[in-house]
Motif scaffolding. Structure first.
Motif: not given
Lengths: 183, 183
Positions: A53-54, A59-64, A56-57
């Motif tokens: 989960n971390t 990647r959501e926050i910092y993108g590529k 994934v999170k």
């Protein structure tokens, strides 16, 4: 501090860097270490679900550029006094570009032919086990979709791991010594 | 017949293959040859406009696999009796996959670091000429957008061209001899 990033397709022999790191007493940070560290920082116990989960999170926050952002933070927080830190498992050109913008980073790419990598990973000498071969190609594809092909093509150093393993380790060590200025 | 594809980022030193091809009397076909041949086949005189239009048309007809489709036709029509044909300027993994599906193809990738390639291409030793550096990066980007990073990462042979030029030519020749079975 100078960062040394190790990249290469699956089965190319990246793990050889571990022994060299021990020999030259250089810290190795893997992208996995960073995710585990971020998991703990959020007060969550380390288990596969929380770590997943971390990731994934992040990647959501910092993108590529994930996991490069927390990776740099991690290195700066934990290894600020080191002259060199090895970063394992870099596979995205966005991560490379982000780190290069904020720190000194040399990339070492390790290359083996698909045939050689397949033989190593499957422990077999036959390409006609099509199921295994397809799995191998799919794994390559996933890495390539992360833009590892760009990281490899733009590497500062290229070490070939095709024939004799000790020759390869020797080449890798010579490359390594160039970067850390040891003769 | 076995095809030998040469790939590498701009400035990596791909043209060294020409001398080796002469030495071993092996035909070299460039993707440009193919487009010129297709232009003539359509009864058009060879000029930059016609050749450019043909390239665009081939891409419209064959999609991502252009120029591989006419390239294979060209090789089969013109060099059917050759044991080996070198194909210069392969930069798309779709072209590689198409050719590998229909013929025997080994890819040799040549690697030099961006710094070294920039110095070669610009004839300078300074990266601070930012205009030239940007032009260089944009050119790399165009090649990478053709998926050359995948072609390089999945190459059957990797030859590094970083230090002494004669060492590189020697390595390239040894790789070449392995493919054409000369000792």
């Amino acid at each position: 501090m100078k960062l040394i990033g190790i990249t290469g397709m699956p089965g190319s022999g990246k793990s050889a860097i571990t022994k060299l790191a021990e020999k030259y007493k250089i810290v190795v940070v893997s992208m996995g270490d960073v995710v585990r560290y971020e998991t703990l920082k959020q007060g969550m116990p380390l288990n596969p679900e929380n770590v997943g989960n971390t990731a994934v999170k992040l990647r959501e926050i910092y993108g590529k550029e994930a996991i490069a952002v927390p990776c740099l933070n991690y290195v700066n927080e934990k290894y600020n006094n080191e002259d060199f830190v090895i970063i394992e498992g870099i596979r995205s050109i966005y991560e490379v570009n982000y780190i290069k913008k904020h720190a000194e980073l040399d990339i070492i790419a390790i290359h083996s032919s698909p045939k050689t990598r397949f033989e190593r990973l499957s422990g077999r000498n036959r390409e006609d086990d099509s199921n295994d071969w397809n799995t191998f190609v799919e794994r390559d594809e996933r890495e390539l979709n992360f833009s590892i092909g760009r990281v490899i093509s733009l590497a500062d150093y290229m070490v070939v791991n095709e024939g004799n393993y000790m020759d390869f380790v020797n080449d890798l060590e010579n490359t390594f010594k160039k970067i850390i200025n040891v003769n």
